[in-house]
Design a protein around this motif. Structure first.
Motif, mmCIF file in Angstrom:
data_model
loop_
_atom_site.group_PDB
_atom_site.id
_atom_site.type_symbol
_atom_site.label_atom_id
_atom_site.label_comp_id
_atom_site.label_asym_id
_atom_site.label_seq_id
_atom_site.Cartn_x
_atom_site.Cartn_y
_atom_site.Cartn_z
ATOM 1 N N VAL A 82 36.487 89.664 33.405
ATOM 2 C CA VAL A 82 35.657 88.507 33.071
ATOM 3 C C VAL A 82 34.203 88.952 32.999
ATOM 4 C CG1 VAL A 82 34.842 86.255 33.908
ATOM 5 C CG2 VAL A 82 37.244 86.891 34.148
ATOM 6 N N LEU A 83 33.431 88.382 32.074
ATOM 7 C CA LEU A 83 31.996 88.628 32.030
ATOM 8 C C LEU A 83 31.317 87.758 33.089
ATOM 9 C CD1 LEU A 83 31.306 88.612 28.177
ATOM 10 C CD2 LEU A 83 31.379 90.600 29.703
ATOM 11 N N TRP A 84 30.452 88.359 33.885
ATOM 12 C CA TRP A 84 29.712 87.640 34.916
ATOM 13 C C TRP A 84 28.229 87.750 34.611
ATOM 14 C CZ3 TRP A 84 32.230 85.338 39.182
ATOM 15 C CH2 TRP A 84 33.585 85.657 39.327
ATOM 16 N N THR A 85 27.519 86.630 34.715
ATOM 17 C CA THR A 85 26.066 86.665 34.550
ATOM 18 C C THR A 85 25.409 85.972 35.735
ATOM 19 O OG1 THR A 85 26.142 84.668 33.173
ATOM 20 C CG2 THR A 85 26.052 86.782 32.033
ATOM 21 N N THR A 293 24.248 79.473 24.146
ATOM 22 C CA THR A 293 23.959 79.745 22.739
ATOM 23 C C THR A 293 24.440 81.132 22.345
ATOM 24 O OG1 THR A 293 22.006 78.300 22.803
ATOM 25 C CG2 THR A 293 22.112 79.913 21.015
ATOM 26 N N ARG A 294 24.200 82.102 23.212
ATOM 27 C CA ARG A 294 24.639 83.477 22.926
ATOM 28 C C ARG A 294 26.156 83.594 22.973
ATOM 29 N NH1 ARG A 294 20.344 87.816 25.445
ATOM 30 N NH2 ARG A 294 18.476 86.928 24.464
ATOM 31 N N PHE A 295 26.765 82.910 23.919
ATOM 32 C CA PHE A 295 28.222 82.933 24.045
ATOM 33 C C PHE A 295 28.874 82.345 22.793
ATOM 34 C CE2 PHE A 295 32.240 81.042 25.696
ATOM 35 C CZ PHE A 295 32.840 82.192 26.156
ATOM 36 N N VAL A 296 28.350 81.235 22.329
ATOM 37 C CA VAL A 296 28.886 80.583 21.131
ATOM 38 C C VAL A 296 28.745 81.495 19.911
ATOM 39 C CG1 VAL A 296 28.515 78.665 19.526
ATOM 40 C CG2 VAL A 296 28.510 78.241 21.998
ATOM 41 N N ALA A 297 27.625 82.212 19.836
ATOM 42 C CA ALA A 297 27.355 83.071 18.692
ATOM 43 C C ALA A 297 28.010 84.441 18.799
ATOM 44 C CB ALA A 297 25.847 83.237 18.519
ATOM 45 N N GLY A 298 28.632 84.719 19.943
ATOM 46 C CA GLY A 298 29.248 86.023 20.135
ATOM 47 C C GLY A 298 28.244 87.129 20.391
ATOM 48 N N GLU A 299 27.056 86.754 20.892
ATOM 49 C CA GLU A 299 26.012 87.738 21.166
ATOM 50 C C GLU A 299 26.056 88.190 22.622
ATOM 51 O OE1 GLU A 299 22.480 85.653 20.182
ATOM 52 O OE2 GLU A 299 22.837 85.699 18.009
ATOM 53 N N ASN A 300 25.328 89.262 22.921
ATOM 54 C CA ASN A 300 25.255 89.748 24.294
ATOM 55 C C ASN A 300 24.598 88.708 25.192
ATOM 56 O OD1 ASN A 300 26.406 92.214 23.614
ATOM 57 N ND2 ASN A 300 24.433 93.175 23.216
ATOM 58 N N LEU A 301 25.191 88.500 26.368
ATOM 59 C CA LEU A 301 24.652 87.535 27.317
ATOM 60 C C LEU A 301 23.498 88.151 28.099
ATOM 61 C CD1 LEU A 301 28.024 86.116 28.690
ATOM 62 C CD2 LEU A 301 26.570 85.144 26.895
ATOM 63 N N THR A 302 22.577 87.309 28.550
ATOM 64 C CA THR A 302 21.463 87.794 29.350
ATOM 65 C C THR A 302 21.829 87.770 30.827
ATOM 66 O OG1 THR A 302 19.074 87.580 29.717
ATOM 67 C CG2 THR A 302 20.349 85.543 29.636
ATOM 68 N N ALA A 303 21.237 88.670 31.590
ATOM 69 C CA ALA A 303 21.486 88.803 33.040
ATOM 70 C C ALA A 303 22.943 89.141 33.334
ATOM 71 C CB ALA A 303 21.062 87.540 33.780
ATOM 72 N N LEU A 304 23.493 90.016 32.538
ATOM 73 C CA LEU A 304 24.877 90.450 32.735
ATOM 74 C C LEU A 304 25.002 91.272 34.012
ATOM 75 C CD1 LEU A 304 27.534 90.153 31.072
ATOM 76 C CD2 LEU A 304 27.051 92.426 30.137
ATOM 77 N N ILE A 305 25.998 90.965 34.805
ATOM 78 C CA ILE A 305 26.249 91.673 36.069
ATOM 79 C C ILE A 305 27.192 92.845 35.813
ATOM 80 C CG2 ILE A 305 27.249 91.465 38.383
ATOM 81 C CD1 ILE A 305 26.537 88.450 38.221
ATOM 82 N N ASP A 306 26.882 93.987 36.391
ATOM 83 C CA ASP A 306 27.752 95.153 36.306
ATOM 84 C C ASP A 306 28.660 95.170 37.534
ATOM 85 O OD1 ASP A 306 28.914 97.721 36.400
ATOM 86 O OD2 ASP A 306 27.215 98.617 35.343
ATOM 87 N N PRO A 307 29.951 94.890 37.375
ATOM 88 C CA PRO A 307 30.852 94.820 38.532
ATOM 89 C C PRO A 307 30.987 96.135 39.283
ATOM 90 C CG PRO A 307 31.854 93.787 36.596
ATOM 91 C CD PRO A 307 30.652 94.537 36.117
ATOM 92 N N VAL A 308 30.686 97.237 38.626
ATOM 93 C CA VAL A 308 30.802 98.546 39.265
ATOM 94 C C VAL A 308 29.535 98.885 40.051
ATOM 95 C CG1 VAL A 308 31.116 101.026 38.888
ATOM 96 C CG2 VAL A 308 32.416 99.367 37.515
ATOM 97 N N VAL A 309 28.388 98.643 39.441
ATOM 98 C CA VAL A 309 27.107 98.973 40.075
ATOM 99 C C VAL A 309 26.783 98.016 41.217
ATOM 100 C CG1 VAL A 309 24.625 99.207 39.683
ATOM 101 C CG2 VAL A 309 26.247 100.069 37.990
ATOM 102 N N GLY A 310 27.130 96.736 41.035
ATOM 103 C CA GLY A 310 26.912 95.782 42.122
ATOM 104 C C GLY A 310 25.784 94.796 41.902
ATOM 105 N N TYR A 311 25.267 94.721 40.692
ATOM 106 C CA TYR A 311 24.249 93.713 40.364
ATOM 107 C C TYR A 311 24.134 93.578 38.849
ATOM 108 C CZ TYR A 311 20.960 97.618 39.534
ATOM 109 O OH TYR A 311 20.340 98.757 39.088
#
Length: 311
Positions: A82-85, A293-311
């Motif tokens: 899942v994408l997390w922001t 708006t970005r999700f609807v357009a299929g664009e990259n989301l802002t403040a994306l969390i990296d599940p591996v790095v931890g933030y």
């Protein structure tokens, strides 16, 4: 009512929120129950979060900039599909304003002025500094740092930005990757900490770092208390190794009554109120609208969390 299945559906939890519902619609999506939604906007912490998520959920928007509690609760896992922001950046302007306030107050010796009960002009002359012509290092130059840079430019200060990748930060005279962090302690005049709380950033600033700073340096922490080794900070302040510290966050937090930091004249403490509740809802709603708006357009989301790095 006919529902257009082609329009992405967003659930809001754990309770309805008219402001966020409006943000979802402004972003071009529709509000729907969790079981039929494509994404979830969650407005509280990990307790009560629907874990595991239904298989239809592709994206989760959290309401806080700091997400360490989500990793500690193992809700966000390294193998997540899942994408997390987060809300990183949503509250950047108000926190940056607070950071500038703390820094200016320290450099201009405001705490001593506020305590004065007599005219001490000649004594204060030697204690008052300026940010004009100085260099401020922003360690963890994310949303808060990017908002702070033009504020510092307005008072004539240059900025060295430090981020994980070293990718240039607009407005900074230089951007360094975290692998070169050690270079900034002796170079900069003052420091603003904006890094996330992770294992890698725990006690990022300690005795060795304070020893390299200028005796007039102010260290401002508006990120997480764990970034600073508190005992080392107390010693640096007592010994006048640095000029002072402005802390909106502490370790431990809340800072207990009787803690040495409360009695030191060269520290300014605010009780983690740089982002007060009164400003959060509209700022978060705008953040949600942008990401929807970005999700609807299929664009990259802002403040994306990296599940591996931890933030």
């Amino acid at each position: 009512m006919v529902v257009d299945a082609a329009v992405p559906a967003i659930a809001i939890g754990p309770a309805p929120d008219p402001l966020l519902e409006d943000a979802v619609r402004r972003g071009g999506a529709r509000v729907a129950p969790l079981e039929s939604a494509d994404a979830l906007v969650w407005t509280t912490g990990p307790i009560g979060f629907p874990d595991p998520l239904p298989g239809n959920i592709r994206w989760v928007q959290l309401n806080s900039a700091g997400v360490e509690e989500w990793f500690a609760a193992k809700v966000i896992r390294p193998d997540s599909t899942v994408l997390w922001t987060s809300a990183a950046g949503a509250f950047a302007a108000t926190v940056a304003e607070h950071a500038l306030t703390l820094l200016l107050a320290g450099v201009r010796a405001l705490p001593e002025h506020l305590e004065a009960k007599t005219w001490r002009q000649q004594e204060f002359f030697s204690k008052i500094g300026t940010l004009r012509g100085t260099t401020v290092a922003i360690v963890g130059a994310g949303g808060i740092g990017k908002a702070l840079i033009p504020m510092l430019a307005g008072v004539g200060a240059d900025v060295i930005a430090v981020n994980r990748s070293g990718s240039p930060v607009p407005g900074a005279i230089e951007t360094l990757p975290t692998t070169r962090l050690g270079e900034v302690w002796a170079r900069a005049d003052h420091f603003v900490l904006g890094a996330p709380a992770t294992d890698a950033t725990h006690h990022l600033v300690g005795a060795a770092e304070f020893a390299q700073m200028k005796p007039t340096a102010w260290v401002i922490n508006v990120a997480r208390g764990s970034l600073v080794h508190t005992n080392a900070l107390v010693k640096a302040l007592r010994d006048n190794t640095i000029g002072g510290a402005g802390l909106d966050v502490t370790d431990p937090e809340p800072l207990p009554d009787g803690h040495p930091l409360w009695d030191l004249p060269n520290v300014i403490i605010t009780p983690h109120d740089s982002n007060p509740p009164s400003v959060r809802p509209p700022a978060f709603a705008e953040h949600v609208a942008l990401n929807v708006t970005r999700f609807v357009a299929g664009e990259n989301l802002t403040a994306l969390i990296d599940p591996v790095v931890g933030y």
